[in-house]
Design a protein around this motif. Structure first.
Motif, mmCIF file in Angstrom:
data_model
loop_
_atom_site.group_PDB
_atom_site.id
_atom_site.type_symbol
_atom_site.label_atom_id
_atom_site.label_comp_id
_atom_site.label_asym_id
_atom_site.label_seq_id
_atom_site.Cartn_x
_atom_site.Cartn_y
_atom_site.Cartn_z
ATOM 1 N N MET A 21 0.827 -1.209 0.000
ATOM 2 C CA MET A 21 0.000 0.000 0.000
ATOM 3 C C MET A 21 0.861 1.259 0.000
ATOM 4 S SD MET A 21 -2.833 -1.389 -0.349
ATOM 5 C CE MET A 21 -3.479 -3.044 -0.123
ATOM 6 N N GLU A 22 2.008 1.205 0.664
ATOM 7 C CA GLU A 22 2.928 2.344 0.643
ATOM 8 C C GLU A 22 3.405 2.606 -0.775
ATOM 9 O OE1 GLU A 22 5.927 1.202 3.405
ATOM 10 O OE2 GLU A 22 4.774 1.835 5.181
ATOM 11 N N LYS A 32 0.514 3.981 -2.950
ATOM 12 C CA LYS A 32 0.279 5.389 -2.617
ATOM 13 C C LYS A 32 1.209 6.277 -3.438
ATOM 14 C CE LYS A 32 0.189 8.633 1.272
ATOM 15 N NZ LYS A 32 0.339 8.781 2.743
ATOM 16 N N LYS A 33 2.463 5.885 -3.568
ATOM 17 C CA LYS A 33 3.421 6.645 -4.368
ATOM 18 C C LYS A 33 3.052 6.588 -5.856
ATOM 19 C CE LYS A 33 7.269 5.582 -1.236
ATOM 20 N NZ LYS A 33 8.559 4.850 -1.118
ATOM 21 N N GLN A 67 0.242 6.404 -7.158
ATOM 22 C CA GLN A 67 -0.981 7.145 -7.462
ATOM 23 C C GLN A 67 -0.697 8.501 -8.113
ATOM 24 O OE1 GLN A 67 -3.728 5.643 -7.351
ATOM 25 N NE2 GLN A 67 -5.244 7.251 -7.660
ATOM 26 N N ARG A 68 0.479 9.053 -7.870
ATOM 27 C CA ARG A 68 0.850 10.329 -8.492
ATOM 28 C C ARG A 68 0.848 10.224 -10.012
ATOM 29 N NH1 ARG A 68 4.886 10.443 -4.281
ATOM 30 N NH2 ARG A 68 6.428 9.701 -5.798
ATOM 31 N N TRP A 93 -6.448 -0.167 0.070
ATOM 32 C CA TRP A 93 -6.025 0.463 -1.174
ATOM 33 C C TRP A 93 -6.698 1.808 -1.364
ATOM 34 C CZ3 TRP A 93 -9.332 1.466 -5.369
ATOM 35 C CH2 TRP A 93 -8.696 1.970 -6.510
ATOM 36 N N LYS A 94 -7.992 1.887 -1.075
ATOM 37 C CA LYS A 94 -8.726 3.156 -1.198
ATOM 38 C C LYS A 94 -8.142 4.217 -0.278
ATOM 39 C CE LYS A 94 -13.202 1.213 -2.589
ATOM 40 N NZ LYS A 94 -14.609 0.957 -2.169
ATOM 41 N N ALA A 112 -5.069 4.296 0.930
ATOM 42 C CA ALA A 112 -3.710 4.646 0.520
ATOM 43 C C ALA A 112 -3.690 5.558 -0.701
ATOM 44 C CB ALA A 112 -2.914 3.367 0.216
ATOM 45 N N THR A 113 -4.629 5.339 -1.633
ATOM 46 C CA THR A 113 -4.606 6.065 -2.900
ATOM 47 C C THR A 113 -5.601 7.242 -2.935
ATOM 48 O OG1 THR A 113 -6.239 4.556 -3.883
ATOM 49 C CG2 THR A 113 -3.897 3.987 -4.142
ATOM 50 N N GLY A 114 -6.482 7.313 -1.933
ATOM 51 C CA GLY A 114 -7.493 8.347 -1.945
ATOM 52 C C GLY A 114 -8.549 8.103 -2.996
ATOM 53 N N SER A 115 -8.726 6.864 -3.387
ATOM 54 C CA SER A 115 -9.690 6.513 -4.451
ATOM 55 C C SER A 115 -11.102 6.393 -3.905
ATOM 56 C CB SER A 115 -9.279 5.190 -5.127
ATOM 57 O OG SER A 115 -8.001 5.315 -5.706
#
Length: 350
Positions: free
Chosen positions: A195-196, A199-200, A202-203, A344-345, A347-350
């Protein structure tokens, strides 16, 4: 995710994309049809996929018309769940872990198609409720024209050149999107480090996609440089999309990995046409249909006694050379998938 009320099949025919053989009457009212809800990938972009051939031959041999509804694996299970009290489909085909999820929801009834004895134990339910019909593996694709050299590592995808040029389908909705989570957790050694990383990543990610199959045309055109997929679907698409290249991410300093992601099929509980559903499942696992899996569909036969030797089979074998194949803990994934998707949501802000 769709949250719509129960719809008759006639309405589903309007909503489902792509959809074939839909008429104005409900399938349940016609004794001479069989309805299939399936994950995308086996139907050709130009009517030249494995499903296209199998359904055509099945209709010719039996006189039974195939009505076909396609979507992401999770979407198909959700639809069948909404219709549980009034089933509208006979056969359900999804990727793991959604076939296990459908089984746990009581959506599948016990039926072992003719030829199921030749399917490996890991590729069918112990209780006899589902079996693989086409073997397959998870993978990624890249645009060969823009990227002469395929990426090799997860870490490489964090580079700024992939910003808004990378996309993967939505975990929990699409089977291949869920596979991104499964592979990341394996390769990075657990949920937290995976997840870390995501998260990266996702940019650079364009955003959600309910269907993995819709990403390949974007990669072929260069709108995307990289996307997720699976070997069968992307190999078949590459015949009409020449810029698609298949690759398997590795951890930096590690070896590329993948895992089996078969198309698994089961007879739906309370199916409106159970006998027709059984006939179609038998037909899918017949030696004739299985010998066409690589030649026409770009996948791997589910039956151990069918040894494909066509040009596609040889090319697929070379593609998998040097790639480590691991076996996920499907019981853990099926039980904990909602938690993994929630992580996942978050971590990614989805």
């Amino acid at each position: 995710m769709p949250r719509k009320p129960l719809l008759p099949l006639a309405a589903l025919c309007v909503l489902a994309v792509p959809l074939t053989a839909c008429g104005g009457n409900s399938a349940a009212a016609d004794k001479n049809v069989v309805t299939v809800y399936s994950a995308d990938g086996l139907k050709g972009e130009n009517g030249d996929g494995w499903y296209d051939r199998v359904f055509k031959d099945f209709e010719k041999e039996t006189g039974i018309k195939v009505e076909y509804v396609e979507g992401g694996s999770g979407e198909m299970v959700q639809r069948a769940t909404r219709e549980k009290r009034n089933p509208q489909t006979d056969v359900l085909v999804t990727l793991p872990p959604f076939i296990q999820q459908a089984d746990s929801k009581g959506l599948l009834q016990k039926y072992a198609p003719a030829g199921a004895g030749q399917v490996s134990g890991a590729d069918k339910a112990a209780g006899g409720t589902w079996t693989a019909v086409v073997n397959n593996y998870f993978g990624f694709i890249h645009n060969k024209k823009e990227l002469k050299q395929a990426p090799t590592t997860w870490e490489e995808l964090l580079d700024g050149r992939f910003r808004n040029k990378l996309q993967y389908s939505t975990p929990g909705v699409a089977g291949d999107g869920t596979a991104v989570l499964i592979k990341a957790m394996h390769d990075f050694g657990g949920e937290k480090p995976a997840m870390e990383y995501l998260k990266k990543l996702q940019r650079n990610n364009v955003g959600p996609s309910a269907s993995t199959g819709k990403l390949a045309p974007k990669v072929d055109k260069g709108e995307l440089l990289v996307a997720n997929g699976d070997v069968q679907m992307n190999f078949a698409q590459s015949k009409s999309m020449p810029n698609l290249g298949i690759w398997f991410p590795a951890r930096e300093g590690g070896e590329p990995t993948t895992f089996a992601l078969p198309y698994a099929a089961g007879l739906v509980t309370g199916a409106p046409h159970p006998e027709n559903g059984r006939k179609l499942l038998d037909f899918m696992l017949s030696r004739t249909a299985q010998t066409q899996v690589s030649e026409i569909g770009g996948g791997f036969p589910a039956r151990k006694d069918v040894k494909a030797t066509d040009a596609n089979a040889i090319e697929l074998t070379k593609l998998m050379d040097g790639v480590e194949v691991f076996e996920p803990d499907w019981n853990d994934i099926e039980q904990n998938l909602p938690r993994y998707v929630d992580a996942w949501k978050a971590a990614t802000g989805s």
